[in-house]
Design a protein around this motif. Structure first.
Motif, PDB file in Angstrom:
ATOM      1  N   PHE A  61      11.357  -3.247   8.619  1.00  0.00           N
ATOM      2  CA  PHE A  61      12.309  -2.478   7.823  1.00  0.00           C
ATOM      3  C   PHE A  61      13.262  -3.405   7.071  1.00  0.00           C
ATOM      4  CE2 PHE A  61      16.166   0.013   7.089  1.00  0.00           C
ATOM      5  CZ  PHE A  61      15.622   1.134   6.484  1.00  0.00           C
ATOM      6  N   ASP A  62      13.745  -4.453   7.745  1.00  0.00           N
ATOM      7  CA  ASP A  62      14.618  -5.419   7.074  1.00  0.00           C
ATOM      8  C   ASP A  62      13.895  -6.083   5.912  1.00  0.00           C
ATOM      9  OD1 ASP A  62      16.683  -4.857   8.784  1.00  0.00           O
ATOM     10  OD2 ASP A  62      16.376  -6.601  10.072  1.00  0.00           O
ATOM     11  N   ALA A  63      12.606  -6.405   6.109  1.00  0.00           N
ATOM     12  CA  ALA A  63      11.826  -7.051   5.050  1.00  0.00           C
ATOM     13  C   ALA A  63      11.638  -6.111   3.858  1.00  0.00           C
ATOM     14  CB  ALA A  63      10.477  -7.500   5.590  1.00  0.00           C
ATOM     15  N   ALA A  64      11.361  -4.836   4.145  1.00  0.00           N
ATOM     16  CA  ALA A  64      11.179  -3.861   3.068  1.00  0.00           C
ATOM     17  C   ALA A  64      12.471  -3.659   2.279  1.00  0.00           C
ATOM     18  CB  ALA A  64      10.696  -2.532   3.644  1.00  0.00           C
ATOM     19  N   GLU A  65      13.595  -3.594   2.985  1.00  0.00           N
ATOM     20  CA  GLU A  65      14.883  -3.432   2.307  1.00  0.00           C
ATOM     21  C   GLU A  65      15.226  -4.664   1.477  1.00  0.00           C
ATOM     22  OE1 GLU A  65      17.272  -0.641   2.458  1.00  0.00           O
ATOM     23  OE2 GLU A  65      15.253   0.119   2.789  1.00  0.00           O
ATOM     24  N   ALA A  66      14.957  -5.853   2.034  1.00  0.00           N
ATOM     25  CA  ALA A  66      15.255  -7.085   1.301  1.00  0.00           C
ATOM     26  C   ALA A  66      14.416  -7.194   0.040  1.00  0.00           C
ATOM     27  CB  ALA A  66      15.016  -8.300   2.202  1.00  0.00           C
ATOM     28  N   ALA A  67      13.168  -6.694   0.105  1.00  0.00           N
ATOM     29  CA  ALA A  67      12.280  -6.730  -1.058  1.00  0.00           C
ATOM     30  C   ALA A  67      12.504  -5.547  -1.989  1.00  0.00           C
ATOM     31  CB  ALA A  67      10.824  -6.745  -0.590  1.00  0.00           C
TER      32      ALA A  67
ATOM     33  N   LEU B 240      20.905   2.153  10.850  1.00  0.00           N
ATOM     34  CA  LEU B 240      20.688   3.331  10.015  1.00  0.00           C
ATOM     35  C   LEU B 240      21.947   3.727   9.256  1.00  0.00           C
ATOM     36  CD1 LEU B 240      18.472   5.462  12.427  1.00  0.00           C
ATOM     37  CD2 LEU B 240      17.754   3.994  10.537  1.00  0.00           C
ATOM     38  N   LEU B 241      23.107   3.532   9.860  1.00  0.00           N
ATOM     39  CA  LEU B 241      24.348   3.813   9.150  1.00  0.00           C
ATOM     40  C   LEU B 241      24.496   2.908   7.932  1.00  0.00           C
ATOM     41  CD1 LEU B 241      27.048   4.448  11.910  1.00  0.00           C
ATOM     42  CD2 LEU B 241      26.289   6.036  10.154  1.00  0.00           C
ATOM     43  N   ASN B 242      24.174   1.632   8.105  1.00  0.00           N
ATOM     44  CA  ASN B 242      24.277   0.708   6.980  1.00  0.00           C
ATOM     45  C   ASN B 242      23.268   1.040   5.894  1.00  0.00           C
ATOM     46  OD1 ASN B 242      26.430  -0.942   7.802  1.00  0.00           O
ATOM     47  ND2 ASN B 242      25.112  -2.098   9.170  1.00  0.00           N
ATOM     48  N   VAL B 243      22.073   1.486   6.293  1.00  0.00           N
ATOM     49  CA  VAL B 243      21.077   1.909   5.309  1.00  0.00           C
ATOM     50  C   VAL B 243      21.591   3.121   4.535  1.00  0.00           C
ATOM     51  CG1 VAL B 243      18.773   2.899   5.016  1.00  0.00           C
ATOM     52  CG2 VAL B 243      19.121   0.997   6.592  1.00  0.00           C
ATOM     53  N   ALA B 244      22.194   4.066   5.246  1.00  0.00           N
ATOM     54  CA  ALA B 244      22.731   5.267   4.595  1.00  0.00           C
ATOM     55  C   ALA B 244      23.861   4.920   3.626  1.00  0.00           C
ATOM     56  CB  ALA B 244      23.230   6.244   5.652  1.00  0.00           C
TER      57      ALA B 244
ATOM     58  N   ASN C 268      11.669  -2.542  -1.539  1.00  0.00           N
ATOM     59  CA  ASN C 268      10.490  -1.674  -1.533  1.00  0.00           C
ATOM     60  C   ASN C 268      10.895  -0.361  -0.871  1.00  0.00           C
ATOM     61  OD1 ASN C 268       8.034  -0.345  -1.120  1.00  0.00           O
ATOM     62  ND2 ASN C 268       6.923  -2.258  -0.793  1.00  0.00           N
ATOM     63  N   GLU C 269      11.437   0.556  -1.679  1.00  0.00           N
ATOM     64  CA  GLU C 269      11.972   1.802  -1.133  1.00  0.00           C
ATOM     65  C   GLU C 269      10.880   2.682  -0.541  1.00  0.00           C
ATOM     66  OE1 GLU C 269      14.411   3.836  -3.931  1.00  0.00           O
ATOM     67  OE2 GLU C 269      15.861   2.197  -4.122  1.00  0.00           O
ATOM     68  N   LEU C 270       9.689   2.662  -1.117  1.00  0.00           N
ATOM     69  CA  LEU C 270       8.600   3.492  -0.593  1.00  0.00           C
ATOM     70  C   LEU C 270       8.240   3.071   0.820  1.00  0.00           C
ATOM     71  CD1 LEU C 270       6.202   3.836  -3.660  1.00  0.00           C
ATOM     72  CD2 LEU C 270       7.694   5.574  -2.698  1.00  0.00           C
ATOM     73  N   ALA C 271       8.102   1.758   1.045  1.00  0.00           N
ATOM     74  CA  ALA C 271       7.777   1.266   2.382  1.00  0.00           C
ATOM     75  C   ALA C 271       8.903   1.588   3.363  1.00  0.00           C
ATOM     76  CB  ALA C 271       7.511  -0.240   2.350  1.00  0.00           C
ATOM     77  N   GLY C 272      10.156   1.414   2.923  1.00  0.00           N
ATOM     78  CA  GLY C 272      11.291   1.739   3.781  1.00  0.00           C
ATOM     79  C   GLY C 272      11.329   3.207   4.150  1.00  0.00           C
TER      80      GLY C 272
ATOM     81  N   LEU D 225       0.813  -1.214   0.000  1.00  0.00           N
ATOM     82  CA  LEU D 225       0.000   0.000   0.000  1.00  0.00           C
ATOM     83  C   LEU D 225       0.851   1.270   0.000  1.00  0.00           C
ATOM     84  CD1 LEU D 225      -2.576  -1.177   2.694  1.00  0.00           C
ATOM     85  CD2 LEU D 225      -3.004  -0.963   0.243  1.00  0.00           C
ATOM     86  N   ALA D 226       2.172   1.129   0.100  1.00  0.00           N
ATOM     87  CA  ALA D 226       3.048   2.302   0.214  1.00  0.00           C
ATOM     88  C   ALA D 226       2.987   3.195  -1.019  1.00  0.00           C
ATOM     89  CB  ALA D 226       4.488   1.858   0.470  1.00  0.00           C
ATOM     90  N   GLY D 227       2.632   2.646  -2.160  1.00  0.00           N
ATOM     91  CA  GLY D 227       2.558   3.440  -3.379  1.00  0.00           C
ATOM     92  C   GLY D 227       1.293   4.265  -3.508  1.00  0.00           C
ATOM     93  N   ASN D 228       0.345   4.083  -2.581  1.00  0.00           N
ATOM     94  CA  ASN D 228      -0.915   4.827  -2.621  1.00  0.00           C
ATOM     95  C   ASN D 228      -0.866   5.971  -1.614  1.00  0.00           C
ATOM     96  OD1 ASN D 228      -3.586   5.757  -2.372  1.00  0.00           O
ATOM     97  ND2 ASN D 228      -4.442   3.731  -2.798  1.00  0.00           N
ATOM     98  N   PRO D 229      -0.855   7.224  -2.061  1.00  0.00           N
ATOM     99  CA  PRO D 229      -0.700   8.355  -1.143  1.00  0.00           C
ATOM    100  C   PRO D 229      -1.807   8.458  -0.101  1.00  0.00           C
ATOM    101  CG  PRO D 229      -1.323   9.108  -3.344  1.00  0.00           C
ATOM    102  CD  PRO D 229      -0.972   7.670  -3.468  1.00  0.00           C
ATOM    103  N   LEU D 230      -2.980   7.861  -0.371  1.00  0.00           N
ATOM    104  CA  LEU D 230      -4.059   7.907   0.611  1.00  0.00           C
ATOM    105  C   LEU D 230      -3.717   7.111   1.873  1.00  0.00           C
ATOM    106  CD1 LEU D 230      -7.183   7.487  -1.703  1.00  0.00           C
ATOM    107  CD2 LEU D 230      -6.356   9.580  -0.630  1.00  0.00           C
ATOM    108  N   TRP D 231      -2.755   6.203   1.770  1.00  0.00           N
ATOM    109  CA  TRP D 231      -2.386   5.355   2.904  1.00  0.00           C
ATOM    110  C   TRP D 231      -1.130   5.841   3.622  1.00  0.00           C
ATOM    111  CZ3 TRP D 231      -4.975   1.083   4.856  1.00  0.00           C
ATOM    112  CH2 TRP D 231      -6.095   0.680   4.131  1.00  0.00           C
ATOM    113  N   THR D 232      -0.487   6.897   3.131  1.00  0.00           N
ATOM    114  CA  THR D 232       0.803   7.308   3.678  1.00  0.00           C
ATOM    115  C   THR D 232       0.725   7.637   5.168  1.00  0.00           C
ATOM    116  OG1 THR D 232       1.533   8.160   1.536  1.00  0.00           O
ATOM    117  CG2 THR D 232       2.705   8.941   3.475  1.00  0.00           C
TER     118      THR D 232
END
Length: 396
Positions: free
Chosen positions: A240-246, A276-280, A248-252, A208-215
């Motif tokens: 967060f780990d699941a979103a990064e593995a998939a 967060l450092l590793n994400v950056a 899915n940048e919007l969800a992250g 649902l992250a791609g739908n702005p109504l759900w943000t």
């Protein structure tokens, strides 16, 4: 009289150099392109008559079709005009059928629009450009709503707009005379209650992250997950780990927003510095947005440097062998991934050399950082300051 001789057309030999004409995208398509042509012609007539184009509010000087090669995701038509020497563009998705339903705008159009909005390196300029969906006809059920919005936008029926149904979440900004969405907290809260029922199913709600109504509801879910303990960390970390593995940048990004906007953000950030450092390091562009706060702590650079020097010791293979070879290899690749071997300082230096805004921000931060009292530590900090000083990289 002898009968006339039959003549036959010469046949091309197998080795003939005659070329076949390849079919173009336009020749292979039908009503979609015809509708697009009509829209282009309509806008050309408006331009020739001196009428201003919608959205960009100026007479069009250029009309282009099928502009995906120019990196436009909404690419059917591109109208361009110039105001004070600067281009203003309207990108149009032209669809020869009904597109708007009770569920809202078509998902593909919404997805592409948000991709344009979030892509700071793309052709779309948030300040001057506009995006539009043009469809053939309109659904009768939506006629009253569209008529109401158009009348209000044109300023011809302000009285009707002020008497609009409560269910229409729009308001007229008296200062700017523009139509705006009302903040619909009740709908956000209802969506959030639904999300809490599926919070353990990350792939389902992350879609649902791609739908702005759900943000807004997803941000609320992110803050809810921060307070749900699991075996290691919280449900936010798992999601967060699941979103990064998939990938899915919007969800992250939404989860990061939830973390940074939380009233207890300082505590949550401190608990997750390593993550967060590793994400950056993996996505340096986030240091210009949701992870910009990481740039404000000089001690992080030294802490990360020591940690990277020891990264080879962070993977204890024997503890993963009992899970089988596949689990062992997954854990090894995750722990020893290339971005985890990079030092935060090197990532930030590359970013400041490529982005003037980041360079200027660091330039303003450096004078505010105090040196440690210990002479050895103070020298290390001075070397760090020099590495982050944009002026030291300028070439004459």
């Amino acid at each position: 009289m002898a009968p006339p001789k039959k003549t036959s057309k010469p046949k091309a030999s197998p080795g003939s150099s005659a070329k076949r004409t390849s079919a173009t995208l336009r020749s292979m398509s039908g009503a979609g392109f015809e509708f697009e042509d009509l829209i282009g012609a309509w806008q050309m007539v408006k331009a020739l008559s001196g009428e201003r184009a919608p959205g960009i509010d100026s007479v069009v000087t250029q009309i282009q079709a099928q502009v995906s090669a120019l990196l436009w995701r909404i690419d059917d038509l591109l109208l361009t005009t110039y105001v004070a020497g600067a281009p203003r563009r309207l990108a149009i998705s032209a669809k020869g059928n009904f597109q708007v339903t009770a569920a809202g705008l078509p998902a593909d159009f919404v997805k592409r629009a948000w991709e344009h909005w979030r892509d700071s390196q793309g052709p779309f300029n948030r300040t001057t450009d506009e995006l539009a969906l043009v469809t053939l006809g309109s659904h009768g059920a939506f006629d009253p709503t569209w008529r109401e919005v158009k009348n209000a936008c044109s300023g011809t029926d302000t009285a009707t707009f002020t008497q609009r149904p409560v269910a229409l979440p729009l308001r007229l900004n008296e200062r700017t005379n523009c139509i705006e969405f009302e903040h619909d907290l009740a709908s956000d809260w209802a969506r959030f209650q639904f999300l809490k029922q599926i919070w353990t199913d990350t792939p389902q709600w992350a879609a649902l992250a791609g739908n702005p109504l759900w943000t807004n509801a997803l941000r609320m879910l992110g803050q809810f997950l921060l307070r749900q303990p699991v075996e290691i960390g919280t449900a936010w970390d798992v999601a967060f780990d699941a979103a990064e593995a998939a990938k899915n940048e919007l969800a992250g990004d939404i989860l990061l927003d939830a973390l940074c906007l939380d009233p207890a953000a300082e505590r949550f950030l401190t608990e997750r510095v390593s993550v967060l450092l590793n994400v950056a390091k993996y996505r340096p562009s986030l240091l210009k947005g949701s992870l910009a706060a990481l740039l404000t702590f000089p001690s992080l650079f030294h802490w990360d440097s020591d940690r990277v020097d020891q990264v080879g010791y962070n993977f204890i293979g024997s503890s993963w062998l009992q899970g089988g070879q596949a689990v062992f290899e997954l854990a090894r690749d995750w722990t020893l991934a290339p971005h985890r071997r990079q030092k935060f300082l090197g990532v930030v230096v590359e970013l400041l050399l490529a982005d003037d805004d980041v360079a200027r921000r660091l330039q303003s931060l450096l004078p505010t950082w105090a040196l440690p009292e210990d002479p050895k530590e103070a020298l290390q900090f001075k070397l760090l300051f020099a590495a982050l000083d944009w002026a030291n990289y300028r070439r004459g």
